[in-house]
Write a protein that holds these residues in place. Structure first.
Motif, PDB file in Angstrom:
ATOM      1  N   UNK A   1     -23.797   9.928  81.843  1.00 23.90           N
ATOM      2  CA  UNK A   1     -23.965  10.381  80.464  1.00 23.90           C
ATOM      3  C   UNK A   1     -25.220  11.235  80.319  1.00 23.90           C
ATOM      4  N   UNK A   2     -26.289  10.800  80.975  1.00 23.52           N
ATOM      5  CA  UNK A   2     -27.563  11.531  80.906  1.00 23.52           C
ATOM      6  C   UNK A   2     -27.442  12.884  81.608  1.00 23.52           C
ATOM      7  N   UNK A   3     -26.835  12.893  82.801  1.00 23.22           N
ATOM      8  CA  UNK A   3     -26.752  14.158  83.539  1.00 23.22           C
ATOM      9  C   UNK A   3     -25.805  15.147  82.859  1.00 23.22           C
ATOM     10  N   UNK A   4     -24.765  14.657  82.219  1.00 25.76           N
ATOM     11  CA  UNK A   4     -23.879  15.561  81.489  1.00 25.76           C
ATOM     12  C   UNK A   4     -24.632  16.248  80.351  1.00 25.76           C
ATOM     13  N   UNK A   5     -25.464  15.505  79.658  1.00 26.99           N
ATOM     14  CA  UNK A   5     -26.251  16.111  78.573  1.00 26.99           C
ATOM     15  C   UNK A   5     -27.277  17.095  79.119  1.00 26.99           C
ATOM     16  N   UNK A   6     -27.889  16.761  80.262  1.00 29.90           N
ATOM     17  CA  UNK A   6     -28.800  17.716  80.901  1.00 29.90           C
ATOM     18  C   UNK A   6     -28.057  19.000  81.244  1.00 29.90           C
ATOM     19  N   UNK A   7     -26.883  18.856  81.857  1.00 27.58           N
ATOM     20  CA  UNK A   7     -26.100  20.028  82.232  1.00 27.58           C
ATOM     21  C   UNK A   7     -25.687  20.841  81.015  1.00 27.58           C
ATOM     22  N   UNK A   8     -25.433  20.155  79.907  1.00 22.90           N
ATOM     23  CA  UNK A   8     -25.084  20.871  78.672  1.00 22.90           C
ATOM     24  C   UNK A   8     -26.251  21.775  78.253  1.00 22.90           C
ATOM     25  N   UNK A   9     -27.459  21.218  78.298  1.00 19.25           N
ATOM     26  CA  UNK A   9     -28.646  21.998  77.936  1.00 19.25           C
ATOM     27  C   UNK A   9     -28.872  23.142  78.926  1.00 19.25           C
TER      28      UNK A   9
END
Length: 340
Positions: free
Chosen positions: A227-235
């Motif tokens: 969940x955290x890495x997906x949000x990082x990748x989104x940014x």
């Protein structure tokens, strides 16, 4: 139809197949000056002869103390450009495309007298305790990434990859367990990575794609998950990343909460999760050297490209052999036709 042998296009990057040579440090710089030498020339050019679609040169550092060891490559000076250009030019003669992975080891810089990091937290008792970067120093490092990207472009690369995985500096900034800062880079864990991306994009041709390697999950106790890495990748995608290279771990000692897989394809579901969540192309990597597994990874839509690391250390011609194993036929360089 064999998928591994189909062309792939990303902006101005046109690949003849879906096979990537994943970056692997060679620790082979002779004079500790950061310049690639004849070892690197043979290492990379032989994989181009061997049929690889995209070669990503090993982690190349933005400052001398950003290296894992003093025997690693660097792009902190314009004096480095000719040695890289020699390799890049020769690789392209064999139909391969080539990029450089730009990075900084941060607290994992083993030969730095005092490593730097977001916070003064050591990897383990086997590593030196780093000094926390000031806000100003973090901003100076962003500019060093930018200058390294400029030099890579001048050397003739087809693409650039940012190393944001395996516990190196950008990973340290975006990890809640490692970044305990109270300034702007602590309040927004993606900020340092976003600034690096934007700075590097500013000196790259518009049609040159920017890749980003990320650890999708951490294995230290309390480490972040998908969940955290997906949000990082989104940014990071919003900031300008065109493709993600999905790995995992490397941030510190493995804990008890989550264990890394040790079987072929264990990271493929992570690549698929990020691809589906963000509708972004991805490279899957990690024990994919069995040709039919690599083929299935592409054919199933789990990833757009497959990264081969140790498999290419064992076999410089892995790509030719894999294509032959999957399709039953292959077109090697004319000098090697008799061998096939």
């Amino acid at each position: 139809m064999a998928h591994i042998h189909t062309p792939f296009q990303l902006k101005g990057l046109a690949l003849k197949n879906r096979i990537v040579m994943a970056p692997m440090c060679q620790y082979s710089v002779e004079a500790k000056d950061g310049k690639p030498n004849d070892w690197h020339f043979v290492h990379y050019v032989s994989r181009a002869v061997g049929g690889t679609g995209l070669i990503i040169m090993e982690m190349t550092d933005v400052e001398p103390d950003g290296r894992i060891t003093d025997y690693d490559l660097g792009l902190w000076s314009d004096e480095h450009i000719p040695a890289f250009a020699r390799i890049i030019s020769e690789v392209k003669k064999y139909g391969a495309k080539i990029g450089i992975q730009i990075g900084h080891a941060g607290r994992k810089a083993e030969d730095a007298e005092v490593p730097v990091a977001p916070s003064a937290i050591a990897v383990s008792d086997k590593y030196k305790t780093p000094r926390a970067l000031t806000t100003g120093e973090a901003k100076q490092l962003v500019q060093k990434y930018k200058e390294a990207a400029r030099r890579a472009v001048e050397a003739g690369v087809d693409t650039i990859e940012i190393h944001g995985a395996h516990g190196y500096l950008i990973h340290q900034f975006h990890s809640p367990s490692i970044n305990k800062r109270e300034d702007e880079y602590g309040q927004d864990l993606a900020k340092f990575g976003v600034e690096v991306i934007q700075a590097m994009k500013s000196v790259m041709p518009e049609e040159m794609p920017l890749l980003f390697r990320i650890s999708a999950v951490e294995y230290i106790d309390g480490g972040y998950g998908l969940d955290h890495s997906i949000e990082l990748c989104r940014r990071y995608k919003e900031a300008g990343v065109d493709m993600f290279h999905i790995s995992s771990g490397g941030e510190g000692p493995i804990g008890k909460e989550r264990k890394p897989g040790n079987y072929p394809g264990f990271q493929v579901p992570m690549a698929r999760a990020i691809k589906e969540a963000l509708d972004v192309p991805v490279i899957a990597v990690g024990m994919l050297e069995e040709p039919k597994l690599a083929e299935a990874t592409i054919a199933n839509g789990d990833a757009d490209l497959v990264g081969i690391a140790r498999g290419m250390l064992r076999d410089p011609y892995w790509a030719l052999h894999a294509i032959q194993a999957v399709t039953g036929e292959v077109t090697p360089p004319k000098q090697y036709i008799r061998g096939f």
